[in-house]
Scaffold this motif. Structure first.
Motif, PDB file in Angstrom:
ATOM      1  N   ASP A 123     -68.922 -44.185  63.314  1.00  0.00           N
ATOM      2  CA  ASP A 123     -70.212 -43.574  63.622  1.00  0.00           C
ATOM      3  C   ASP A 123     -71.249 -44.317  62.770  1.00  0.00           C
ATOM      4  O   ASP A 123     -70.904 -45.021  61.831  1.00  0.00           O
ATOM      5  CB  ASP A 123     -70.206 -42.077  63.279  1.00  0.00           C
ATOM      6  N   GLY A 124     -72.494 -44.159  63.103  1.00  0.00           N
ATOM      7  CA  GLY A 124     -73.503 -44.879  62.336  1.00  0.00           C
ATOM      8  C   GLY A 124     -73.300 -46.366  62.443  1.00  0.00           C
ATOM      9  O   GLY A 124     -73.300 -46.943  63.532  1.00  0.00           O
ATOM     10  N   ASN A 125     -73.052 -46.978  61.320  1.00  0.00           N
ATOM     11  CA  ASN A 125     -72.929 -48.435  61.265  1.00  0.00           C
ATOM     12  C   ASN A 125     -71.495 -48.854  61.604  1.00  0.00           C
ATOM     13  O   ASN A 125     -70.744 -49.344  60.768  1.00  0.00           O
ATOM     14  CB  ASN A 125     -73.327 -48.926  59.880  1.00  0.00           C
ATOM     15  N   SER A 126     -71.125 -48.695  62.839  1.00  0.00           N
ATOM     16  CA  SER A 126     -69.737 -48.893  63.263  1.00  0.00           C
ATOM     17  C   SER A 126     -69.293 -50.334  63.127  1.00  0.00           C
ATOM     18  O   SER A 126     -70.095 -51.258  63.274  1.00  0.00           O
ATOM     19  CB  SER A 126     -69.576 -48.494  64.736  1.00  0.00           C
ATOM     20  N   PRO A 127     -68.009 -50.523  62.913  1.00  0.00           N
ATOM     21  CA  PRO A 127     -67.472 -51.880  63.036  1.00  0.00           C
ATOM     22  C   PRO A 127     -67.446 -52.271  64.507  1.00  0.00           C
ATOM     23  O   PRO A 127     -66.951 -51.524  65.340  1.00  0.00           O
ATOM     24  CB  PRO A 127     -66.057 -51.753  62.466  1.00  0.00           C
ATOM     25  N   VAL A 128     -68.021 -53.412  64.790  1.00  0.00           N
ATOM     26  CA  VAL A 128     -68.075 -53.888  66.171  1.00  0.00           C
ATOM     27  C   VAL A 128     -66.975 -54.919  66.427  1.00  0.00           C
ATOM     28  O   VAL A 128     -66.488 -55.068  67.543  1.00  0.00           O
ATOM     29  CB  VAL A 128     -69.470 -54.502  66.457  1.00  0.00           C
ATOM     30  N   ALA A 129     -66.599 -55.634  65.389  1.00  0.00           N
ATOM     31  CA  ALA A 129     -65.515 -56.609  65.514  1.00  0.00           C
ATOM     32  C   ALA A 129     -64.728 -56.632  64.213  1.00  0.00           C
ATOM     33  O   ALA A 129     -65.316 -56.624  63.127  1.00  0.00           O
ATOM     34  CB  ALA A 129     -66.062 -57.995  65.816  1.00  0.00           C
ATOM     35  N   ILE A 130     -63.411 -56.614  64.345  1.00  0.00           N
ATOM     36  CA  ILE A 130     -62.522 -56.664  63.178  1.00  0.00           C
ATOM     37  C   ILE A 130     -61.543 -57.814  63.398  1.00  0.00           C
ATOM     38  O   ILE A 130     -60.838 -57.846  64.405  1.00  0.00           O
ATOM     39  CB  ILE A 130     -61.757 -55.336  63.017  1.00  0.00           C
ATOM     40  N   PHE A 131     -61.520 -58.742  62.465  1.00  0.00           N
ATOM     41  CA  PHE A 131     -60.641 -59.904  62.589  1.00  0.00           C
ATOM     42  C   PHE A 131     -59.631 -59.901  61.439  1.00  0.00           C
ATOM     43  O   PHE A 131     -60.010 -59.721  60.277  1.00  0.00           O
ATOM     44  CB  PHE A 131     -61.451 -61.207  62.526  1.00  0.00           C
ATOM     45  N   LEU A 132     -58.387 -60.139  61.767  1.00  0.00           N
ATOM     46  CA  LEU A 132     -57.348 -60.307  60.757  1.00  0.00           C
ATOM     47  C   LEU A 132     -56.838 -61.748  60.828  1.00  0.00           C
ATOM     48  O   LEU A 132     -56.651 -62.290  61.920  1.00  0.00           O
ATOM     49  CB  LEU A 132     -56.165 -59.359  61.002  1.00  0.00           C
ATOM     50  N   SER A 133     -56.612 -62.345  59.679  1.00  0.00           N
ATOM     51  CA  SER A 133     -56.082 -63.708  59.666  1.00  0.00           C
ATOM     52  C   SER A 133     -55.071 -63.873  58.551  1.00  0.00           C
ATOM     53  O   SER A 133     -55.153 -63.206  57.515  1.00  0.00           O
ATOM     54  CB  SER A 133     -57.212 -64.730  59.476  1.00  0.00           C
ATOM     55  N   SER A 134     -54.127 -64.769  58.754  1.00  0.00           N
ATOM     56  CA  SER A 134     -53.239 -65.165  57.657  1.00  0.00           C
ATOM     57  C   SER A 134     -53.939 -66.247  56.840  1.00  0.00           C
ATOM     58  O   SER A 134     -54.963 -66.801  57.252  1.00  0.00           O
ATOM     59  CB  SER A 134     -51.903 -65.665  58.198  1.00  0.00           C
ATOM     60  N   ASP A 135     -53.369 -66.580  55.688  1.00  0.00           N
ATOM     61  CA  ASP A 135     -54.061 -67.543  54.819  1.00  0.00           C
ATOM     62  C   ASP A 135     -54.080 -68.949  55.413  1.00  0.00           C
ATOM     63  O   ASP A 135     -54.806 -69.812  54.933  1.00  0.00           O
ATOM     64  CB  ASP A 135     -53.452 -67.553  53.417  1.00  0.00           C
ATOM     65  N   GLY A 136     -53.299 -69.182  56.442  1.00  0.00           N
ATOM     66  CA  GLY A 136     -53.355 -70.483  57.106  1.00  0.00           C
ATOM     67  C   GLY A 136     -54.720 -70.753  57.696  1.00  0.00           C
ATOM     68  O   GLY A 136     -55.173 -71.905  57.769  1.00  0.00           O
ATOM     69  N   LEU A 137     -55.419 -69.703  58.106  1.00  0.00           N
ATOM     70  CA  LEU A 137     -56.790 -69.869  58.591  1.00  0.00           C
ATOM     71  C   LEU A 137     -57.764 -69.938  57.415  1.00  0.00           C
ATOM     72  O   LEU A 137     -58.633 -70.810  57.361  1.00  0.00           O
ATOM     73  CB  LEU A 137     -57.161 -68.724  59.539  1.00  0.00           C
ATOM     74  N   ASP A 138     -57.571 -69.050  56.449  1.00  0.00           N
ATOM     75  CA  ASP A 138     -58.469 -69.029  55.283  1.00  0.00           C
ATOM     76  C   ASP A 138     -58.458 -70.379  54.561  1.00  0.00           C
ATOM     77  O   ASP A 138     -59.491 -70.849  54.084  1.00  0.00           O
ATOM     78  CB  ASP A 138     -58.048 -67.934  54.301  1.00  0.00           C
ATOM     79  N   ASP A 139     -57.281 -70.985  54.466  1.00  0.00           N
ATOM     80  CA  ASP A 139     -57.142 -72.217  53.684  1.00  0.00           C
ATOM     81  C   ASP A 139     -57.673 -73.459  54.397  1.00  0.00           C
ATOM     82  O   ASP A 139     -57.566 -74.569  53.868  1.00  0.00           O
ATOM     83  CB  ASP A 139     -55.672 -72.434  53.295  1.00  0.00           C
TER      84      ASP A 139
END
Lengths: 436, 246
Positions: free
Chosen positions: A212-228
């Motif tokens: 509600d209010g400031n809702s999450p519109v997109a949630i992304f999960l990644s493994s560290d292979g993407l972060d790195d």
């Protein structure tokens, strides 16, 4: 909010070139009004020789538990409360260990032929094959070591639980990007906390986002292979840019299916090839209403300061001193804390010389101390505000693991897990083979 | 429609030299070191030209009376820039190895050191050269360094000359396969070049396969270099083939 779901994992260059399996796993789950995504990153070290299986079992465990919770709670308004979440995390640890041990004993005859078994150190081979059952059970989970991040949307809330590295990135309705799950400074480069850690339960972090209010519109999960693929300094900013310019622009231009295909077929394989060389997992919950996504990007809805809080609970490992965020827009600075490489333990998660049955590791009193006054009071006030306008009764998601409060003995906890109803419907996991 | 590929920054591969310039290195040994560094830099430049994904950056510390950054006091430099500004090292004083370890630890930091541009997927190279016993409390400095996560994931190599203490060099690398020793000044020059170039290539290639050990732990960077050094052992004077896969 209704979300579109996506999950994919690709085989990392450094493992593919060596003929080693992809050790990431990612999947989606959808039933009733539950929508969930999860990514798991099995460890690459030589002693974690079944981490690919461990990653898959972690996701399966979380999803099966969600179905149990949902079926047990029934058709009532559902909100997450902190004790229920901690029970969920404890059940993931214990359920995963049960699955791991079952897999171990089921594959005893074929173990010696496995490619990765040949690389296991003599020390761990001795532990895995010890005549002492307590030693075996203590160390076998190491072979399956993995991280896990799971995001669950039920009703008006999204719960995110995480152990180990990888990232959860959220785009809010006001256009702000954030990494809402508190960081764990024990994660660095190829060192991470793990489901196979003796004190894994303590190392879970979580947060609840209200839609509600400031809702999450997109949630992304990644493994560290993407972060790195990106520098450590301001790593989040690089991730925000990737999600904004590559993924969201793709969604707005080409829609869900074409973007998912583009990521599977080209973008993620390209990123492991040119970036981290590691396995890469990516999963999303993105508002199914692309007009809402477009408006969020182009016309962010500035939130009034009197808007209700949208983050209700936060859990951080007890060794950290991260402040519990109280307002929706103040999370980012704490999350951007630079990872300093001097505070962590060694890569071996279970080198303790004293061998104890695993149930001793989930020491109950520790759960008590994670229920901080702030978290409890926040939950309480939010629950009230949720309940008032509701006609339906509100039930907290604590039911299926109706574990007594944390003072219960470790033995009872283990029994609780095995006593779970046998009529559980298998999770409808969208399984895929990893992309090469 | 084809999706636009994201821009992936070229990842930094720090190559950090810790060079003993104590008085006992004076003369031929330090001359060999100076010539070796001069020879290594063009090879690092060549590696950078051949690798669009990762870029080697260099820092050089000397230690004698104290530790001092000759290159990299404020930021890591490209091997090209180092080559243009390189001046021969001078030898004097003691062997303050503990001070060197502490100074290195200070720089192995994302927030206030060399590692701002580093990613979690490329390990730094830590190269130690010494010809004698430390004259300060090396142990205390090493213990601090060993708690540093960058040290833990680094490619750690060492070259000993003359009276160097092998056990201490091995303690620094954590792997006897990445410690080489010589008593000959000509061989010292070639050994430095051999170890520096091999370790830099392994680290900057990131995911290279060791042909003799395809199942080696891909994250044990020091062991990967140990394998590579062993595969080429005894042939220090040979030109290193840039096409070699380690």
């Amino acid at each position: 909010m209704k979300f579109n779901l996506f999950a994919e994992f690709v085989h990392g260059k450094k493992y593919r070139e060596r003929g080693l399996p992809c050790q990431d796993f990612a999947a989606t789950l959808e039933f009733g009004d539950v929508q969930a995504i999860a990514v798991a990153d099995g460890h690459g070290g030589k002693d974690y020789f079944r981490s690919d299986t461990g990653a898959q079992l972690a996701v399966e465990t979380a999803f099966e538990l969600l179905e149990q919770i949902y079926n047990d709670v029934g058709n009532v308004e559902k909100i997450f409360d902190d004790r229920g979440i901690r029970n969920f995390e404890l059940s993931i640890v214990e359920g995963w260990r049960e699955k791991v041990l079952a897999d171990w004993y089921q594959r005893l005859d074929s173990r010696d032929n496995e490619v990765r078994w040949q690389t296991v150190s003599d020390k761990y081979k001795a532990r895995f094959t010890s005549d002492d059952e307590n030693i075996r059970k203590h160390y076998i989970p190491v072979a399956y070591g993995t991280t896990l991040i799971c995001a669950v949307s039920i009703g008006t809330q999204v719960l995110i639980v995480q152990i180990g590295d990888g990232s959860c990135v959220v785009l809010r309705r006001d256009g702000d990007w954030e990494v809402p799950v508190p960081p764990d400074k024990a994660n660095f480069a190829n060192v991470t906390t793990s489901l196979c850690d003796e004190d894994a339960f303590e190392k879970f972090r979580h947060i609840v986002l209200n839609c509600d209010g400031n809702s999450p519109v997109a949630i992304f999960l990644s493994s560290d292979g993407l972060d790195d693929c990106y520098p450590l300094f301001d790593n989040e900013k690089h991730l925000f840019k990737f999600y904004r310019e590559t993924v969201i622009n793709g969604l707005l231009d080409d829609g869900f299916d074409a973007t998912a295909a583009g990521l599977r077929e080209d973008i993620l394989p390209y990123m492991t090839e040119r970036g981290s060389n590691d396995d890469i997992s990516l999963a999303w919950l993105v508002a199914e209403d692309l007009d809402l996504l477009k408006a969020t990007v182009n016309e962010p809805q500035v939130q009034s300061p009197v808007e209700p809080q949208t983050q209700s609970t936060v859990n951080v490992p007890q060794t950290q001193s991260v402040n519990v965020p109280q307002t929706q827009s103040t999370v980012t600075p704490q999350i951007q804390t630079v990872i300093e490489p001097q505070v962590q333990s060694t890569i071996e998660p279970q080198t303790q010389s004293t061998v104890a049955p695993q149930t001793q590791s989930t020491v109950a009193p520790q759960a008590q101390s994670t229920f901080t006054p702030q978290a409890q009071s926040t939950v309480a006030s939010q629950a009230q505000s949720t309940i008032e306008p509701q006609v339906q009764p509100t039930q907290k998601l604590t039911s299926p693991m109706v574990k007594p409060p944390p003072k219960v003995s470790p033995v009872l906890k283990a029994q609780n897990i095995t006593d779970l109803p046998p009529t559980v419907i298998p999770a409808k996991i969208d399984r895929k083979e990893p992309r090469q | 429609m084809v999706m636009k590929r994201p821009e992936i920054p070229r990842k930094m591969c720090p190559v950090i030299f810790l060079l003993d310039t104590s008085g006992s290195m004076d003369g031929a040994p330090l001359g060999a070191v100076n010539r070796a560094i001069e020879n290594v830099l063009p090879e690092l430049i060549s590696m950078n030209n051949d690798n669009p994904d990762n870029e080697i950056k260099v820092a050089v510390m000397t230690f004698d009376y104290d530790a001092k950054w000759i290159v990299g006091e404020t930021e890591l430099l490209s091997p090209d820039d180092v080559s243009k500004s390189w001046r021969d090292l001078k030898a004097t004083g003691y062997t303050s190895m503990g001070a060197a370890f502490r100074a290195l630890n200070d720089k192995l930091s994302v927030s206030h050191g060399f590692m701002q541009r580093a990613s979690g997927s490329v390990a730094p190279v830590l190269f130690l050269l010494s010809d004698g016993e430390p004259t300060d409390d090396y142990k205390a400095g090493l213990q601090i360094l060993q708690q540093n996560n960058w040290y833990k994931i680094a490619v750690r190599v060492a070259v000993g000359y003359g009276e160097a203490n092998y056990d201490i060099l091995r303690e620094f690398t954590g792997n006897e396969g990445t410690v080489l020793h010589t008593n000959d000044t000509d061989e010292l020059k070639n050994t430095i070049r051999f170890v520096a170039v091999t370790s830099s290539r392994v680290a900057s290639q990131g995911s290279s396969v060791s042909p003799d050990d395809p199942n080696a732990n891909p994250d044990d960077n020091t062991q990967t270099v140990a394998n590579a050094l062993q595969n080429q052992g005894g042939n220090l004077n040979a030109k290193l083939d840039p096409e070699d896969d380690f």
